[in-house]
Motif scaffolding. Structure first.
Motif, PDB file in Angstrom:
ATOM      1  N   UNK A  98       0.830  -1.203   0.000  1.00 25.97           N
ATOM      2  CA  UNK A  98       0.000   0.000   0.000  1.00 25.97           C
ATOM      3  C   UNK A  98       0.868   1.259   0.000  1.00 25.97           C
ATOM      4  N   UNK A  99       1.932   1.232   0.813  1.00 21.32           N
ATOM      5  CA  UNK A  99       2.840   2.380   0.867  1.00 21.32           C
ATOM      6  C   UNK A  99       3.537   2.587  -0.478  1.00 21.32           C
ATOM      7  N   UNK A 100       3.947   1.494  -1.111  1.00 26.96           N
ATOM      8  CA  UNK A 100       4.589   1.574  -2.429  1.00 26.96           C
ATOM      9  C   UNK A 100       3.631   2.144  -3.475  1.00 26.96           C
ATOM     10  N   UNK A 101       2.388   1.681  -3.444  1.00 21.70           N
ATOM     11  CA  UNK A 101       1.384   2.188  -4.399  1.00 21.70           C
ATOM     12  C   UNK A 101       1.161   3.680  -4.204  1.00 21.70           C
ATOM     13  N   UNK A 102       1.077   4.101  -2.948  1.00 17.84           N
ATOM     14  CA  UNK A 102       0.849   5.514  -2.664  1.00 17.84           C
ATOM     15  C   UNK A 102       2.030   6.369  -3.135  1.00 17.84           C
ATOM     16  N   UNK A 103       3.244   5.915  -2.844  1.00 15.98           N
ATOM     17  CA  UNK A 103       4.412   6.709  -3.261  1.00 15.98           C
ATOM     18  C   UNK A 103       4.560   6.722  -4.787  1.00 15.98           C
ATOM     19  N   UNK A 104       4.234   5.620  -5.441  1.00 18.69           N
ATOM     20  CA  UNK A 104       4.283   5.576  -6.905  1.00 18.69           C
ATOM     21  C   UNK A 104       3.275   6.546  -7.508  1.00 18.69           C
ATOM     22  N   UNK A 105       2.068   6.589  -6.944  1.00 22.88           N
ATOM     23  CA  UNK A 105       1.043   7.514  -7.445  1.00 22.88           C
ATOM     24  C   UNK A 105       1.485   8.958  -7.245  1.00 22.88           C
ATOM     25  N   UNK A 106       2.087   9.257  -6.096  1.00 23.56           N
ATOM     26  CA  UNK A 106       2.565  10.621  -5.842  1.00 23.56           C
ATOM     27  C   UNK A 106       3.685  10.986  -6.814  1.00 23.56           C
ATOM     28  N   UNK A 107       4.584  10.036  -7.083  1.00 24.69           N
ATOM     29  CA  UNK A 107       5.689  10.277  -8.019  1.00 24.69           C
ATOM     30  C   UNK A 107       5.154  10.568  -9.415  1.00 24.69           C
ATOM     31  N   UNK A 109       2.230  11.766 -10.173  1.00 22.65           N
ATOM     32  CA  UNK A 109       1.559  13.062 -10.136  1.00 22.65           C
ATOM     33  C   UNK A 109       2.581  14.196 -10.204  1.00 22.65           C
ATOM     34  N   UNK A 110       3.651  14.076  -9.437  1.00 19.42           N
ATOM     35  CA  UNK A 110       4.696  15.106  -9.457  1.00 19.42           C
ATOM     36  C   UNK A 110       5.360  15.163 -10.826  1.00 19.42           C
ATOM     37  N   UNK A 111       5.606  14.006 -11.432  1.00 22.41           N
ATOM     38  CA  UNK A 111       6.224  13.949 -12.766  1.00 22.41           C
ATOM     39  C   UNK A 111       5.333  14.623 -13.802  1.00 22.41           C
ATOM     40  N   UNK A 112       4.019  14.409 -13.693  1.00 22.92           N
ATOM     41  CA  UNK A 112       3.081  15.032 -14.634  1.00 22.92           C
ATOM     42  C   UNK A 112       3.077  16.538 -14.463  1.00 22.92           C
ATOM     43  N   UNK A 114       5.508  18.349 -13.308  1.00 26.10           N
ATOM     44  CA  UNK A 114       6.794  18.836 -13.819  1.00 26.10           C
ATOM     45  C   UNK A 114       6.779  18.918 -15.338  1.00 26.10           C
ATOM     46  N   UNK A 115       6.223  17.897 -15.983  1.00 25.96           N
ATOM     47  CA  UNK A 115       6.120  17.913 -17.447  1.00 25.96           C
ATOM     48  C   UNK A 115       5.230  19.064 -17.919  1.00 25.96           C
ATOM     49  N   UNK A 116       4.130  19.317 -17.194  1.00 31.46           N
ATOM     50  CA  UNK A 116       3.239  20.434 -17.553  1.00 31.46           C
ATOM     51  C   UNK A 116       3.951  21.774 -17.425  1.00 31.46           C
ATOM     52  N   UNK A 117       4.738  21.922 -16.358  1.00 35.06           N
ATOM     53  CA  UNK A 117       5.469  23.179 -16.162  1.00 35.06           C
ATOM     54  C   UNK A 117       6.498  23.357 -17.270  1.00 35.06           C
ATOM     55  N   UNK A 118       7.185  22.294 -17.653  1.00 34.02           N
ATOM     56  CA  UNK A 118       8.180  22.373 -18.728  1.00 34.02           C
ATOM     57  C   UNK A 118       7.524  22.729 -20.056  1.00 34.02           C
TER      58      UNK A 118
END
Length: 125
Positions: A98-107, A109-112, A114-118
């Motif tokens: 569950x912790x891995x799934x949550x951190x993967x989802x957050x990663x 989201x942050x990557x998306x 970052x891509x939008x800002x770029x």
């Protein structure tokens, strides 16, 4: 006065006799052992050719089989401990997934973001 008599009134019961005419129950254990030669040991019974002895709150087989009754009891206890440990480890794995799934989802989201800002910064150039 009723026609058929009072059939619902019970007759008085005779007084009961004393429960025991013996005075053995008044003697303490040591006196009973001395007087009657009673030795209190653990209860033993034979059922179907199998001898069972009551020890530590459980019936333990004294005869038959390649494995002693004490060994069987020890193995059952160990099995129960291992099952509990297994259940705990499964729960820990589930929490970690569950912790891995949550951190993967957050990663992601942050990557998306970052891509939008770029992409927005490239458009403004």
């Amino acid at each position: 006065m009723p026609l058929f008599g009072n059939i619902f009134s019970p007759k008085k019961t005779p007084p009961r006799k004393s429960a025991s005419l013996s005075n053995l129950h008044t003697l303490d254990r040591s006196t009973r052992e001395i007087e009657l030669g009673l030795e209190y040991g653990s209860p033993v019974m034979n059922i179907g050719g199998q001898s069972l002895k009551f020890e530590d709150g459980q019936w333990i087989s004294e005869s038959g089989g390649n494995v002693s009754g004490r060994e069987v009891q020890r193995l059952k206890k160990r099995n129960l401990q291992l099952e509990e440990e297994n259940n705990l480890l499964r729960l820990k794995i589930e929490v970690l997934l569950d912790m891995l799934s949550e951190s993967t989802a957050e990663t992601h989201l942050i990557q998306k973001e970052l891509d939008d800002v770029k992409s927005n910064s490239r458009r403004k150039k």
